[in-house]
Design a protein around this motif. Structure first.
Motif, short mmCIF file in Angstrom:
data_model
loop_
_atom_site.label_atom_id
_atom_site.label_comp_id
_atom_site.label_asym_id
_atom_site.label_seq_id
_atom_site.Cartn_x
_atom_site.Cartn_y
_atom_site.Cartn_z
N VAL A 287 72.07 47.42 26.07
CA VAL A 287 73.43 47.81 26.75
C VAL A 287 73.65 47.12 28.39
O VAL A 287 73.61 46.03 28.47
N GLU B 102 67.92 47.18 19.31
CA GLU B 102 68.78 48.51 19.91
C GLU B 102 69.05 49.28 18.87
O GLU B 102 69.39 49.05 17.80
N ALA C 281 64.15 47.68 33.85
CA ALA C 281 65.24 47.56 34.64
C ALA C 281 66.24 48.89 34.23
O ALA C 281 66.17 49.19 32.79
#
Ligand code: FAD
Length: 540
Positions: free
Chosen positions: A9, A32, A279
Motif C-alpha cells: 500500500v 500483499e 518503512a
C-alpha cells in the motif's frame, strides 16, 4: 537484483515505484495479504459518508496497472508467513489456494503497516463492532449502515472524528466516546474546544473522560457499557482507539524492535539486518523536534520512507537519509478544522521539558474582506533559544496553510523571532498584512521582552482583581466565571483610580488581544498585571 516487498500500500508501493525508476533490470515482487494494492486508506471514511461517491476512486492502482506501468510482479491475497534470513528467502502463502512457496530476495522491504487495536474486552467479538483499515472493512461498515441507524464511535482521534462526521452525514445518530477529557488527545485541551462545540452543534453525543468497559450482544443491537456506568445502544460500533505495528514477522525473524514493538531502522530505513529494509507505520523513527524515538503512523512519512529505502539500495552514494518526522496532523469536523505540528504544551510538560507558550486569535484573512472567519493559533517554544517546538491551529479556513508554514518553520529550526518577519502571501481574500503567524511571533517576543505576563488560568485568589475589558454587552452575554470587574477598554485609562494599586490584576477579554493592550496600560501605570491569554470565548 531481486527485490521482494511485503505489503503493497503506502510505503511498499512507493518503495517499489521508486525502485523501478532507478532500475529497469531489477526483479521486483510485491506480496500483499489483501485483495488490493496501493489503495487510498485515508479516503475510506469519506466514501462511507458518500463524500467520495465513487469506490473505484479509492483503488489508486491495481496489480494489472502496476504491471503495465512499472513492470511489478504483484501478488495479492498472498501472505508472507516467515522470513528465512539465513537463506534470504520468504515463505509466502496464497490465501486462495492455501499453497505455500519460497520467494528469494537480495533485498527485502518490510512495509506491513499497523493494525487497528481491538482490545480483549468482553463482547468484542460481536460482528457489529468494526475497525477500519482497508476497503473490505469499509464495505462491511457501509453494508451495516444500510439498516443501522445508531452508531457509537469509540476513540475521538483523527479517524474517530472523521468516522463520526461521515456516519452523521449518512444520516445516523452518532455517539462519540473518548477516554481523555477532550477530543483529539494530541491537542492541548483548549484547542479541541471548537471541534467539540461543532460536534455538539450537530448533535453528536460526546462522552469524554469515559472509556468502553464491555459490550453486550442483544438481538437487535450491541449495548456498549462505559466505565462511568453509562450504556449506549448501537447498531454499529466503530473502534478507532489507535494502531499497533504489524511487526510479528520481523520479530520472529529476530530483527530488532523498539520499546513499543516498532521495527528499528537506521536513517536509510535499514533494519538490524542490512539486507532488510522497513518503512511506514511499522517502523520507529527519529523525532525531529526533540531528538528522541517516535512513531508517526501517517501517510506522508510512509511514502517518503519507502523512497529513501529504494534510493539507498540503487544509488547508495547519492541517497539522502530520512531526517525523522515532526508529526503533523489535521482533521475536519463539519466546518471546524484543527491541526497540530510538533509538540504540544501538555506533552512537553509531561516530559518535564521547559517551554513557553502563547495563543493568539485573528481572522483567517483581512477582517474587512467579506467571509473572514476566526482562528486560534497556539505556539510553544524553547525558553532559552526561542526555537519553535510546536503549533496548533483551530478555526474554519486557512488552517492547513498556517500549519504547513509552522511545520516548515520547526524543521528549519526557526525561532519565535523569525515568525515575526515571515513574509506570507497577502491580499485581502487570502490573509492579513500581519498574518496570525506574525502575530504569534509578536506575542511571543513581547513575552520574551518582558512587556507582558500571560496567564492561562483565571485566578482563584480573591486578592487578584479580574478586570474584564470587553464591552458591557459581551461581558454580560459571556460572563467571566467567578468575580470580575467590567471596565471596557475604552474607559480604562479614565478608571484607573477605581482599581486597587496594591493588589494584582488579571485582564480578560474575548480573544486575548484587548487584555494585552489593557495589561500594557496598567503596567505602565504601576500595576502588577497579567493578561489572560486566549480569551473567554476561546477557553470556555
Ligand atoms: P499500510 O498502508 O497499512 O499497508 C500495509 C499493507 O501490508 C497492508 O495492506 C497489509 O495487508 C499488508 N501486509 C501486512 N502484513 C503482511 C504480510 N505478512 N504479508 C503480506 N501483506 C502484508 N494518514 C495521513 O497522513 N492522513 C490521513 O488523513 C489519514 N487517514 C487515514 C484514514 C484511515 C481510515 C486509515 C486506516 C489510515 C489513515 N492514515 C492517514 C494513515 C495512513 O493510511 C498510513 O499511515 C499509511 O497507509 C501507512 O502505510 P504503510 O505502507 O506503512 O501501511
Amino acid at each position: 537484483n531481486s527485490i521482494l516487498v511485503i505489503g503493497g500500500v503506502a510505503a511498499g508501493a512507493s518503495f517499489a515505484a521508486r525502485a523501478r525508476r532507478l532500475s529497469e533490470s531489477a526483479r521486483i515482487t510485491i506480496v500483499e495479504r489483501g485483495p488490493d494494492v496501493s489503495f487510498a486508506n485515508c479516503g475510506l471514511p469519506y466514501h462511507i459518508g458518500g463524500e467520495i461517491p465513487n469506490r473505484d476512486a479509492l483503488a489508486v492502482q491495481s496489480a494489472a496497472s502496476l504491471k503495465a506501468l512499472l513492470n511489478l510482479d504483484v501478488r495479492v491475497r498472498t501472505e508472507a508467513v516467515a522470513i528465512d534470513r539465513a537463506n534470504k528467502r520468504v515463505e509466502v502463502k496464497n490465501l486462495d489456494t492455501g499453497q505455500s512457496e519460497f520467494l528469494s530476495y537480495d533485498k527485502l522491504m518490510l512495509a506491513p503497516g499497523a493494525s487497528p487495536l481491538r482490545p480483549p474486552l468482553p463482547g468484542i467479538e460481536d460482528s457489529r463492532i468494526f475497525t477500519l483499515r482497508n476497503l473490505q472493512d469499509m464495505d462491511r461498515i457501509i453494508a451495516a449502515t444500510e439498516t443501522g441507524m445508531r452508531a457509537v464511535v469509540i476513540g475521538a482521534g483523527f479517524i474517530g472524528l472523521e468516522m463520526a462526521e461521515q456516519l452523521y452525514r449518512k444520516g445516523l445518530s452518532v455517539q462519540l466516546v473518548e477516554l481523555q477529557k477532550q477530543v483529539i488527545p494530541p491537542l492541548d485541551a483548549p484547542m479541541a474546544a471548537l471541534v467539540e462545540s461543532e460536534l455538539r452543534h450537530h448533535e453528536i453525543g460526546l462522552h469524554l473522560g469515559d472509556g468502553i468497559a464491555r459490550f453486550e450482544s442483544e438481538a437487535n443491537h450491541v449495548r456498549c457499557h462505559l466505565s462511568s456506568g453509562a450504556c449506549l445502544d448501537a447498531d454499529i460500533v466503530v473502534l478507532s482507539i489507535g494502531v499497533k505495528p504489524d511487526s510479528e514477522l520481523a520479530k520472529a525473524a529476530g530483527l530488532e524492535l523498539g520499546a513499543r514493538g516498532h521495527i528499528v531502522v537506521d536513517p536509510f530505513q535499514r533494519t538490524s539486518d542490512p539486507d532488510i529494509y522497513a518503512a511506514g507505520d511499522a517502523v520507529e523513527t527519529i523525532d525531529r523536534v526533540i531528538d528522541s524515538k517516535t512513531a508517526v503512523p501517517m501517510g506522508g512519512p510512509a511514502n517518503r520512507q519507502g523512497r529513501v529505502a529504494a534510493d539507498h539500495i540503487f544509488m547508495p552514494e547519492k541517497a539522502r537519509p530520512y531526517p525523522g518526522s515532526v508529526g503533523t496532523g489535521i482533521v475536519r469536523a463539519f466546518e471546524a478544522v484543527v491541526g497540530i505540528t510538533g509538540w504540544s504544551e501538555k506533552r512537553l510538560a509531561a516530559a518535564g521539558l521547559p517551554y513557553e507558550t502563547v495563543s493568539v486569535n485573528d481572522s483567517h484573512h483581512a477582517s474587512y474582506y467579506p467571509g473572514a472567519r476566526p482562528m486560534t493559533l497556539k505556539i510553544v517554544w524553547e525558553p532559552t533559544s526561542g526555537r519553535l517546538l510546536g503549533a496548533q491551529v483551530s478555526g474554519y479556513e486557512g488552517i492547513d496553510k498556517r500549519l504547513d508554514v509552522l511545520s516548515t518553520a520547526i524543521v528549519a529550526q526557526m525561532t519565535v523571532e523569525d515568525l515575526c518577519h515571515l513574509e506570507l502571501a497577502y491580499a485581502p481574500p487570502f490573509g492579513s498584512a500581519k498574518d496570525v503567524i506574525n502575530l504569534a511571533g509578536f506575542a511571543a517576543c513581547n513575552r520574551r521582552d518582558g512587556l507582558v505576563v500571560h496567564t492561562s488560568d483565571l485566578p482563584s485568589d480573591p486578592q487578584v482583581q479580574v478586570v474584564d475589558v470587553r464591552g458591557k454587552a459581551l461581558s454580560e452575554a459571556f460572563p467571566v466565571p467567578g468575580k470580575a470587574i467590567n471596565i471596557p477598554f475604552l474607559s480604562l485609562r479614565a478608571s484607573l483610580d477605581t482599581l486597587d494599586r496594591s493588589r494584582p490584576v488579571v485582564t480578560v477579554c474575548a480573544f486575548g488581544k484587548m487584555s494585552y493592550f489593557a495589561a500594557r496600560v496598567l503596567s505602565q501605570n504601576g500595576f502588577d498585571v497579567a493578561s489572560f491569554s486566549g480569551g473567554i470565548k476561546a477557553n470556555i
